[in-house]
Motif scaffolding. Sequence first.
Motif, PDB file in Angstrom:
ATOM      1  N   LEU A 110       0.831  -1.214   0.000  1.00 29.02           N
ATOM      2  CA  LEU A 110       0.000   0.000   0.000  1.00 29.02           C
ATOM      3  C   LEU A 110       0.860   1.257   0.000  1.00 29.02           C
ATOM      4  O   LEU A 110       0.557   2.238  -0.701  1.00 29.02           O
ATOM      5  CB  LEU A 110      -0.929  -0.012   1.213  1.00 29.02           C
ATOM      6  N   ILE A 164      -6.131   1.999  -0.989  1.00 31.29           N
ATOM      7  CA  ILE A 164      -7.024   1.027  -0.375  1.00 31.29           C
ATOM      8  C   ILE A 164      -8.183   0.675  -1.314  1.00 31.29           C
ATOM      9  O   ILE A 164      -8.749  -0.417  -1.244  1.00 31.29           O
ATOM     10  CB  ILE A 164      -7.544   1.536   0.988  1.00 31.29           C
ATOM     11  N   ARG A 221      -7.863   0.157  -4.339  1.00 27.61           N
ATOM     12  CA  ARG A 221      -7.327  -0.795  -5.318  1.00 27.61           C
ATOM     13  C   ARG A 221      -6.893  -2.088  -4.635  1.00 27.61           C
ATOM     14  O   ARG A 221      -6.018  -2.799  -5.109  1.00 27.61           O
ATOM     15  CB  ARG A 221      -6.162  -0.173  -6.080  1.00 27.61           C
ATOM     16  N   THR A 222      -7.543  -2.370  -3.499  1.00 26.85           N
ATOM     17  CA  THR A 222      -7.217  -3.556  -2.707  1.00 26.85           C
ATOM     18  C   THR A 222      -8.448  -4.422  -2.528  1.00 26.85           C
ATOM     19  O   THR A 222      -9.541  -3.923  -2.230  1.00 26.85           O
ATOM     20  CB  THR A 222      -6.677  -3.141  -1.322  1.00 26.85           C
ATOM     21  N   ILE A 223      -8.261  -5.721  -2.714  1.00 29.88           N
ATOM     22  CA  ILE A 223      -9.316  -6.710  -2.488  1.00 29.88           C
ATOM     23  C   ILE A 223      -8.882  -7.579  -1.316  1.00 29.88           C
ATOM     24  O   ILE A 223      -7.738  -8.052  -1.268  1.00 29.88           O
ATOM     25  CB  ILE A 223      -9.534  -7.582  -3.739  1.00 29.88           C
ATOM     26  N   ALA A 224      -9.762  -7.782  -0.363  1.00 31.38           N
ATOM     27  CA  ALA A 224      -9.476  -8.645   0.776  1.00 31.38           C
ATOM     28  C   ALA A 224     -10.218  -9.962   0.621  1.00 31.38           C
ATOM     29  O   ALA A 224     -11.402  -9.978   0.263  1.00 31.38           O
ATOM     30  CB  ALA A 224      -9.872  -7.970   2.083  1.00 31.38           C
ATOM     31  N   ALA A 280     -10.886  -6.671   7.773  1.00 34.22           N
ATOM     32  CA  ALA A 280     -10.558  -6.015   6.512  1.00 34.22           C
ATOM     33  C   ALA A 280     -11.338  -4.711   6.373  1.00 34.22           C
ATOM     34  O   ALA A 280     -10.812  -3.692   5.914  1.00 34.22           O
ATOM     35  CB  ALA A 280     -10.866  -6.951   5.347  1.00 34.22           C
ATOM     36  N   ARG A 281     -12.595  -4.754   6.803  1.00 35.39           N
ATOM     37  CA  ARG A 281     -13.430  -3.557   6.721  1.00 35.39           C
ATOM     38  C   ARG A 281     -12.879  -2.435   7.605  1.00 35.39           C
ATOM     39  O   ARG A 281     -12.959  -1.248   7.255  1.00 35.39           O
ATOM     40  CB  ARG A 281     -14.858  -3.921   7.139  1.00 35.39           C
ATOM     41  N   ILE A 289     -11.102  -1.317   3.543  1.00 33.24           N
ATOM     42  CA  ILE A 289     -11.227  -2.090   2.299  1.00 33.24           C
ATOM     43  C   ILE A 289     -12.703  -2.336   2.012  1.00 33.24           C
ATOM     44  O   ILE A 289     -13.437  -2.843   2.863  1.00 33.24           O
ATOM     45  CB  ILE A 289     -10.460  -3.424   2.407  1.00 33.24           C
ATOM     46  N   GLU A 299     -13.828  -3.859  -1.136  1.00 38.25           N
ATOM     47  CA  GLU A 299     -13.989  -5.081  -1.926  1.00 38.25           C
ATOM     48  C   GLU A 299     -13.511  -6.263  -1.082  1.00 38.25           C
ATOM     49  O   GLU A 299     -12.305  -6.491  -0.926  1.00 38.25           O
ATOM     50  CB  GLU A 299     -13.204  -4.997  -3.232  1.00 38.25           C
ATOM     51  N   ILE A 300     -14.460  -6.991  -0.509  1.00 34.50           N
ATOM     52  CA  ILE A 300     -14.129  -8.097   0.386  1.00 34.50           C
ATOM     53  C   ILE A 300     -14.834  -9.359  -0.086  1.00 34.50           C
ATOM     54  O   ILE A 300     -16.052  -9.353  -0.307  1.00 34.50           O
ATOM     55  CB  ILE A 300     -14.547  -7.780   1.833  1.00 34.50           C
TER      56      ILE A 300
END
Length: 509
Positions: A199, A211, A213-216, A224-225, A229, A231-232
């Motif tokens: 990051l 963040i 552009r990040t997928i968890a 993660a939330r 983030i 997109e989980i």
Amino acid sequence: MLPHQTPAWSALEMLARRPLPRIAALFTQEPERLSRMAPEVAGIRFDYAKLPLDRLLLSALKDLAEQADLAGWRARLAEGAIVNESEGRAATHMRLRDPARRGGHAALLDLARRVRTGAFGPVRHIIHVGIGGSALGPNLLVDALGDSGDGPRIHIASNIDGMALARILAEADPAHTMIVAVSKTFTTQETRTNLDTALAWLKAGRVADPIARTIAVTAAPERARALGIAEILPFDESVGGRYSLWSAVGLPFALRCGPDAFEALLDGAHAMDRHFLEAPLDANAPVMGAMADVWQACFLGRPTRAIFAYDERLRLLPSYLQQLEMESNGKSVAHDGTPLPFPTAPITWGGTGTDAQHAVFQLLHQGSHADPVEFVAVATAGHRLDAVHHRLLLANCFAQGAALLRGRTPDEALAEAGGDEALARAKSFPGNRGSATILLDRLTPERLGALLAYYEARTFSAAVLMGVNPFDQWGVELGKQVAGRLAAGEGDGFDPSTEALMATVARQC
């Protein structure tokens, strides 16, 4: 009653005291051996005919499987009942492959389509951050089949060693990169550290909102939330890391090769699952493999099992199987916590053919160990170069199994050595060394899915035959706890050697 307390176990102990059969003679003594010992499932031939297993021994091993209630255990696994007793959990990875239960993959497939069609802008690189099962499975899938994909390039960052991530960052472009962070708990030290660094790299590369552009991918979406983030992709707590590539953890494969390829992977695995659940024990490819594993490790005391992939696309298979098999079955107590009075799972090791022939095969042919060897090959080449490459590759693969079996007699060696007796002894081979060969007709998502599901079912079956729990990994957890203390500088109470190492690093850094 645990498996080693059954009459079948006692019978196998008696059989282990007799001289081992001459494998070559079994082909004459058992005319049906080749058809009986080489089942074909989902486009894969599992040739166990060159293993030191005669009809009497296989019958005794089948008795063990029945008395250990393998049929009941595999039914409980498929039904989602509790099979991980130390953690009180089911193990639901098999259900992820069932077409009737695949609705949970909708979010994964949709997100893969959105990334591939430009919903996040032009994405050319995916940095997949994870470790253990969160990295080994996706890495194997992408390395094996990624050349046929047209999606973003996948980079797997697993090691906490900054050199691993630094090399990836040097190849990627922040403006066209997304991060996939995979951690079951979203607290894994290596993953969180690599995520923070990635990051920061995006931010330094003038990405306005890293963040975003990040997928968890996690079983703890709230963590993660909390990082912001959005997109989980969640997966169930009952899906263990080394069994998780069938879940959202397999996202990198869907990003690289497409949603259809991911679904084909599941289809192939499901076909193997049906075979495992329905085929008779003595004609069941994973069960037969497990029987051979348990016989050689537990009764013959052979401490290792070597696996060689005679296809460059499967070069990561031995590493993948090391975790699957040794983290699952590397136990010294039964599933009820009682100590086991016999050696359990062998050490899994291996390499890639033909490279390994010029490195380790000397020991396999002439060394004092006679541990089991397994070859994995693909009948159809994955390239368009001259066919001589693949013809020689397969010739070498098949030759190794034949040579291990046949050996070279003293008389043959004497002739080879021109009458020099000392040289003849050096050129003699004992032979009668067993091996198995797994031959895929071609390497596709379906075939790879079936192959990996086979190894999962084989590992589970071996666990049942030994009476161990293949779904916990308390040894791994201990290492994490100690590393956390050391990283925090809590050195008190460690052995003198560890304290001296820490002091040396403190002086030099």
